[in-house]
Scaffold this motif. Structure first.
Motif, PDB file in Angstrom:
ATOM      1  N   TYR A  66     -21.959   5.984  -8.239  1.00  0.00           N
ATOM      2  CA  TYR A  66     -20.913   6.123  -7.218  1.00  0.00           C
ATOM      3  C   TYR A  66     -20.180   4.795  -7.023  1.00  0.00           C
ATOM      4  N   LEU A  67     -20.951   3.729  -6.951  1.00  0.00           N
ATOM      5  CA  LEU A  67     -20.341   2.406  -6.804  1.00  0.00           C
ATOM      6  C   LEU A  67     -19.518   2.075  -8.048  1.00  0.00           C
ATOM      7  N   GLN A  68     -20.012   2.434  -9.217  1.00  0.00           N
ATOM      8  CA  GLN A  68     -19.269   2.184 -10.457  1.00  0.00           C
ATOM      9  C   GLN A  68     -17.951   2.956 -10.471  1.00  0.00           C
ATOM     10  N   ARG A  69     -17.956   4.153  -9.934  1.00  0.00           N
ATOM     11  CA  ARG A  69     -16.730   4.968  -9.865  1.00  0.00           C
ATOM     12  C   ARG A  69     -15.697   4.282  -8.965  1.00  0.00           C
ATOM     13  N   ILE A  70     -16.152   3.799  -7.829  1.00  0.00           N
ATOM     14  CA  ILE A  70     -15.265   3.078  -6.914  1.00  0.00           C
ATOM     15  C   ILE A  70     -14.748   1.808  -7.576  1.00  0.00           C
ATOM     16  N   GLN A  71     -15.631   1.113  -8.263  1.00  0.00           N
ATOM     17  CA  GLN A  71     -15.261  -0.120  -8.944  1.00  0.00           C
ATOM     18  C   GLN A  71     -14.228   0.143 -10.044  1.00  0.00           C
ATOM     19  N   SER A  72     -14.342   1.254 -10.743  1.00  0.00           N
ATOM     20  CA  SER A  72     -13.367   1.606 -11.784  1.00  0.00           C
ATOM     21  C   SER A  72     -11.986   1.799 -11.175  1.00  0.00           C
ATOM     22  N   TRP A  73     -11.940   2.473 -10.025  1.00  0.00           N
ATOM     23  CA  TRP A  73     -10.647   2.651  -9.351  1.00  0.00           C
ATOM     24  C   TRP A  73     -10.075   1.291  -8.954  1.00  0.00           C
ATOM     25  N   ALA A  74     -10.897   0.457  -8.340  1.00  0.00           N
ATOM     26  CA  ALA A  74     -10.435  -0.854  -7.878  1.00  0.00           C
ATOM     27  C   ALA A  74      -9.939  -1.695  -9.047  1.00  0.00           C
ATOM     28  N   ASP A  75     -10.636  -1.639 -10.157  1.00  0.00           N
ATOM     29  CA  ASP A  75     -10.236  -2.427 -11.319  1.00  0.00           C
ATOM     30  C   ASP A  75      -8.900  -1.954 -11.898  1.00  0.00           C
ATOM     31  N   ALA A  76      -8.503  -0.741 -11.574  1.00  0.00           N
ATOM     32  CA  ALA A  76      -7.205  -0.243 -12.020  1.00  0.00           C
ATOM     33  C   ALA A  76      -6.070  -0.735 -11.113  1.00  0.00           C
ATOM     34  N   VAL A  77      -6.404  -1.186  -9.898  1.00  0.00           N
ATOM     35  CA  VAL A  77      -5.350  -1.606  -8.963  1.00  0.00           C
ATOM     36  C   VAL A  77      -5.300  -3.118  -8.737  1.00  0.00           C
TER      37      VAL A  77
END
Length: 198
Positions: A8-19
């Motif tokens: 779940y944290l990795q999913r959030i981190q993937s979104w953040a890394d896109a922005v």
């Protein structure tokens, strides 16, 4: 956080890394209060990973809010550039959902980055300014929007606010106010005013 599920944290981190880029700079120019809210995600990541790039974005957003356009009494404009279809949309305007887009970010920033006193002052200011223009004295509900210039087609010629209430924004205003009271100190000079709004 409750499940401690790493994916779940990795999913959030993937979104953040896109922005944000590799240095942590937010890739989007903030032209609306709606674009402040996602800064909460970056702070969540910073708290849970201590990766420096997730500190950079929220700090830049906080600095930008210090010079963000405001009404003469200090309320954040909903938008700074409008849209191609309506260049004046959101400019000189307070929309009741705007406090939910900005004040939870300020509260979290104050807590995470030891800026609580300054953040509490700004949160109280935004809530009281917005309510002074949007809260209906008869019902206590928040009108959807207020146009300082009075030029919007929906603006009442006397009050400058819209004629309609918007249920979702009323809920957001309420949530922003409740969340703010978790961070505004009991001895803050504007706490009683925020409680009265609630």
């Amino acid at each position: 956080l409750r499940t401690q599920t790493a994916s779940y944290l990795q999913r959030i981190q993937s979104w953040a890394d896109a922005v944000v880029d590799a240095s942590g700079k937010v890739k989007t120019t903030i032209t609306s209060l709606d674009l402040v809210q996602p800064g909460l995600v970056l702070m969540l990541l910073y708290e849970n990973t201590q990766i420096e790039k997730y500190r950079v974005g929220p700090t830049a957003i906080r600095e930008y809010l210090k010079t963000y356009p405001r009404t003469p009494d200090g309320g954040f404009w909903h938008m700074t550039q409008g849209t191609s279809a309506n260049p004046n949309l959101g400019k000189n305007q307070l929309w009741s959902d705007g406090v939910y887009m900005s004040t939870p970010f300020l509260a979290k920033y104050g807590t995470v980055f030891n800026d609580s006193a300054t953040s509490s002052d700004e949160i109280a200011k935004q809530l009281t300014v917005y309510a002074s223009h949007l809260q209906d004295s008869a019902t206590g509900l928040m009108f959807h929007a207020y146009d300082e210039s009075g030029t919007a087609t929906w603006a009442d010629p006397v009050t400058k606010h819209s004629s309609e209430f918007w249920g979702r924004a009323i809920g957001w205003f309420g949530m922003a106010t409740v969340d703010a009271l978790d961070t505004i100190p009991a001895d803050h000079p504007q706490r009683a005013a925020v409680l009265k709004i609630l």
